[in-house]
Design a protein around this motif. Structure first.
Motif, mmCIF file in Angstrom:
data_model
loop_
_atom_site.group_PDB
_atom_site.id
_atom_site.type_symbol
_atom_site.label_atom_id
_atom_site.label_comp_id
_atom_site.label_asym_id
_atom_site.label_seq_id
_atom_site.Cartn_x
_atom_site.Cartn_y
_atom_site.Cartn_z
ATOM 1 N N ASN A 135 0.821 -1.209 0.000
ATOM 2 C CA ASN A 135 0.000 0.000 0.000
ATOM 3 C C ASN A 135 0.857 1.262 0.000
ATOM 4 O O ASN A 135 0.500 2.258 -0.648
ATOM 5 N N PHE A 136 1.971 1.228 0.713
ATOM 6 C CA PHE A 136 2.879 2.388 0.697
ATOM 7 C C PHE A 136 3.411 2.633 -0.720
ATOM 8 O O PHE A 136 3.538 3.783 -1.155
ATOM 9 N N VAL A 137 3.725 1.551 -1.411
ATOM 10 C CA VAL A 137 4.220 1.686 -2.784
ATOM 11 C C VAL A 137 3.128 2.273 -3.673
ATOM 12 O O VAL A 137 3.374 3.184 -4.474
ATOM 13 N N ALA A 138 1.906 1.773 -3.526
ATOM 14 C CA ALA A 138 0.793 2.278 -4.324
ATOM 15 C C ALA A 138 0.516 3.753 -4.032
ATOM 16 O O ALA A 138 0.125 4.510 -4.931
ATOM 17 N N ASP A 139 0.729 4.160 -2.773
ATOM 18 C CA ASP A 139 0.497 5.553 -2.380
ATOM 19 C C ASP A 139 1.622 6.488 -2.834
ATOM 20 O O ASP A 139 1.487 7.711 -2.753
ATOM 21 N N GLY A 140 2.744 5.910 -3.252
ATOM 22 C CA GLY A 140 3.859 6.724 -3.721
ATOM 23 C C GLY A 140 4.537 7.522 -2.625
ATOM 24 O O GLY A 140 4.899 8.690 -2.827
ATOM 25 N N VAL A 141 4.739 6.896 -1.457
ATOM 26 C CA VAL A 141 5.425 7.602 -0.371
ATOM 27 C C VAL A 141 6.854 7.943 -0.799
ATOM 28 O O VAL A 141 7.426 7.320 -1.697
ATOM 29 N N ASP A 142 7.428 8.950 -0.139
ATOM 30 C CA ASP A 142 8.790 9.364 -0.478
ATOM 31 C C ASP A 142 9.842 8.443 0.128
ATOM 32 O O ASP A 142 10.952 8.323 -0.403
ATOM 33 N N LEU A 143 9.497 7.785 1.232
ATOM 34 C CA LEU A 143 10.454 6.902 1.920
ATOM 35 C C LEU A 143 9.662 5.968 2.811
ATOM 36 O O LEU A 143 8.611 6.346 3.349
ATOM 37 N N ILE A 144 10.171 4.749 2.987
ATOM 38 C CA ILE A 144 9.575 3.789 3.923
ATOM 39 C C ILE A 144 10.519 3.600 5.100
ATOM 40 O O ILE A 144 11.704 3.307 4.913
ATOM 41 N N LEU A 181 11.169 -4.375 1.198
ATOM 42 C CA LEU A 181 12.089 -4.619 0.085
ATOM 43 C C LEU A 181 11.452 -5.536 -0.960
ATOM 44 O O LEU A 181 11.721 -5.399 -2.160
ATOM 45 N N ASN A 182 10.604 -6.445 -0.509
ATOM 46 C CA ASN A 182 9.873 -7.294 -1.461
ATOM 47 C C ASN A 182 8.909 -6.468 -2.308
ATOM 48 O O ASN A 182 8.608 -6.826 -3.449
ATOM 49 N N ALA A 183 8.432 -5.361 -1.730
ATOM 50 C CA ALA A 183 7.417 -4.548 -2.400
ATOM 51 C C ALA A 183 8.008 -3.528 -3.357
ATOM 52 O O ALA A 183 7.342 -3.118 -4.312
ATOM 53 N N THR A 184 9.240 -3.075 -3.111
ATOM 54 C CA THR A 184 9.810 -2.037 -3.972
ATOM 55 C C THR A 184 11.326 -2.094 -3.997
ATOM 56 O O THR A 184 11.963 -2.324 -2.962
ATOM 57 N N LYS A 185 11.869 -1.850 -5.173
ATOM 58 C CA LYS A 185 13.311 -1.692 -5.339
ATOM 59 C C LYS A 185 13.639 -0.258 -5.749
ATOM 60 O O LYS A 185 14.779 0.038 -6.105
ATOM 61 N N ASP A 186 12.633 0.617 -5.683
ATOM 62 C CA ASP A 186 12.801 1.999 -6.111
ATOM 63 C C ASP A 186 12.667 3.000 -4.966
ATOM 64 O O ASP A 186 13.498 3.897 -4.813
ATOM 65 N N ILE A 187 11.623 2.881 -4.148
ATOM 66 C CA ILE A 187 11.421 3.812 -3.039
ATOM 67 C C ILE A 187 12.488 3.556 -1.973
ATOM 68 O O ILE A 187 12.730 2.401 -1.592
ATOM 69 N N PRO A 188 13.153 4.592 -1.465
ATOM 70 C CA PRO A 188 14.164 4.384 -0.421
ATOM 71 C C PRO A 188 13.559 3.752 0.832
ATOM 72 O O PRO A 188 12.456 4.129 1.263
ATOM 73 N N ASN A 231 18.315 0.138 -2.654
ATOM 74 C CA ASN A 231 17.490 1.228 -2.122
ATOM 75 C C ASN A 231 17.284 1.135 -0.618
ATOM 76 O O ASN A 231 16.308 1.675 -0.082
ATOM 77 N N VAL A 232 18.204 0.458 0.089
ATOM 78 C CA VAL A 232 17.958 0.199 1.509
ATOM 79 C C VAL A 232 19.213 0.383 2.351
ATOM 80 O O VAL A 232 20.327 0.072 1.916
ATOM 81 N N THR A 233 19.030 0.896 3.559
ATOM 82 C CA THR A 233 20.072 0.980 4.580
ATOM 83 C C THR A 233 19.379 1.154 5.928
ATOM 84 O O THR A 233 18.150 1.170 6.000
ATOM 85 N N GLY A 234 20.156 1.286 6.995
ATOM 86 C CA GLY A 234 19.528 1.492 8.298
ATOM 87 C C GLY A 234 20.458 1.213 9.455
ATOM 88 O O GLY A 234 21.686 1.259 9.322
ATOM 89 N N THR A 235 19.858 0.901 10.607
ATOM 90 C CA THR A 235 20.618 0.637 11.831
ATOM 91 C C THR A 235 20.187 -0.699 12.426
ATOM 92 O O THR A 235 19.036 -1.118 12.259
ATOM 93 N N VAL A 236 21.108 -1.347 13.109
ATOM 94 C CA VAL A 236 20.828 -2.661 13.683
ATOM 95 C C VAL A 236 20.680 -2.567 15.206
ATOM 96 O O VAL A 236 21.105 -1.593 15.828
ATOM 97 N N ASP A 237 20.089 -3.617 15.777
ATOM 98 C CA ASP A 237 19.800 -3.594 17.211
ATOM 99 C C ASP A 237 20.591 -4.640 18.001
ATOM 100 O O ASP A 237 20.158 -5.074 19.063
ATOM 101 N N LEU A 238 21.738 -5.033 17.465
ATOM 102 C CA LEU A 238 22.584 -5.972 18.207
ATOM 103 C C LEU A 238 24.014 -5.470 18.231
ATOM 104 O O LEU A 238 24.681 -5.435 17.194
#
Length: 331
Positions: free
Chosen positions: A91-100, A112-119, A143-150
């Motif tokens: 749904n976020f992909v369909a809504d065209g959000v700027d970032l997830i 990531l399964n839903a989009t390879k374009d939206i950051p 299109n992905v990065t982030g922080t880990v919890d371990l």
């Protein structure tokens, strides 16, 4: 590359990010912030509600505000349901959000399964390589990065404390085998326990409603519990706390939020902090300063022994004076 080698080299990248600040539900615009007052639309996907994930989300918003990025948030909770989880991302992909913003391993995988374009910027993920989110934590690509919890030393420090300070040998763990982050932690924990002369006694669950029964099934078989950062179990942590209190079994946990809820001790960090770092990453991406795949995945920066003195008394544990000298004590 060693599983934890990236965490050491990523530390330098963490130092390049700005200091953390406060925030509200909608981040404000400051000098150097959103261009021409632009407000970005961010889809927030979270697998379940519990304090650690909630605090990470609060930190994410604060990180954006500190960076001067104005945003509107569409927050969706999957309630532990994988079908809901995937639908939210689609749904976020369909809504065209700027970032997830994906808050947990299952949430990030679905995004990531839903989009390879939206950051996509994730947090509360334990092993992004094993989960298939990134190929390399230092150069994620895509299109992905982030922080880990371990933190690389969290499990080893906790197990060393168990082995040196407690007489029991059998450690009960409860986790959802359907969560990749939990499987990775269980495997690491089993190795570290064995190296320290302890034995892991595992029980797996599929939903939070099964957690209390799982904890009760370990009565008489274990000398202590260790609940690491499994979303299913942490969302029902009070069930394990009740059993631990009733049976005088020390309950070690994976982060500080769970200590505050009634766990005995943890070598932990603040989930809000890793959320803030993720928010700063998102700000760089939204302002066009970097692509998601160019930003290294970052680990927690601080690790400290935290002991809940009230919980210790409930579990029949006497808090030693030497522990107090090196730990943060909460009640």
């Amino acid at each position: 590359m060693s599983k934890w080698k990236w965490m050491m080299s990523a530390g330098a990248a963490a130092m390049m990010l700005a200091a953390c600040g406060g925030g509200e539900e909608e981040a404000g615009t400051e000098s150097g912030g959103s261009p021409e007052g632009e407000t970005y639309k961010i889809g927030v996907t979270q697998i379940v509600e519990h304090p650690s994930l909630d605090n990470a989300y609060e930190g994410f918003k604060k990180g954006l505000e500190e960076a001067g990025v104005s945003a509107e948030f569409d927050e969706q909770i999957a309630q532990g349901d994988q079908n809901n989880n995937q639908t939210i991302a689609q749904n976020f992909v369909a809504d065209g959000v700027d970032l997830i913003f994906a808050n947990s391993t299952p949430s990030a995988t679905a995004a990531l399964n839903a989009t390879k374009d939206i950051p996509i910027v994730f947090t509360s993920v334990t092993d992004p390589v094993a989960a298939g989110l990134v190929k390399d934590t230092e150069a994620p690509g895509g299109n992905v990065t982030g922080t880990v919890d371990l933190h690389p030393d969290a499990i080893s420090n906790t197990v060393k404390f168990m082995a040196e300070e407690f007489d029991g040998k059998n450690v009960g763990i409860i986790y959802n085998a359907g969560e990749q982050n939990s499987v990775a932690q269980a495997e690491q924990l089993d190795t570290v326990l064995t190296e320290n002369g302890l034995k892991m006694v595992p029980v797996t669950v599929s939903t939070s409603s099964e957690v209390k029964q799982a904890a009760e099934s370990l009565i008489g078989k274990v000398d202590m519990f260790y609940i690491f950062t499994d979303n299913t179990v942490v969302s029902a942590l009070e069930s394990v706390i009740q059993v631990a209190n009733d049976e005088d079994l020390p309950l070690f946990v994976g982060e500080k939020d769970s200590v505050a809820r009634g766990g005995f001790a943890a070598y932990g960090f603040n989930y809000e902090d890793i959320g803030k770092e993720a928010g700063k990453m998102a700000a760089q991406i939204l302002k066009g300063e970097a692509e998601a795949g160019e930003l290294p995945v970052l680990p927690p920066q601080d690790l400290k022994l935290v002991i809940n003195e009230t919980a210790a008394a409930e579990m029949g544990v006497e808090v030693k004076e030497e522990w107090k000298q090196n730990a943060e004590i909460v009640k």
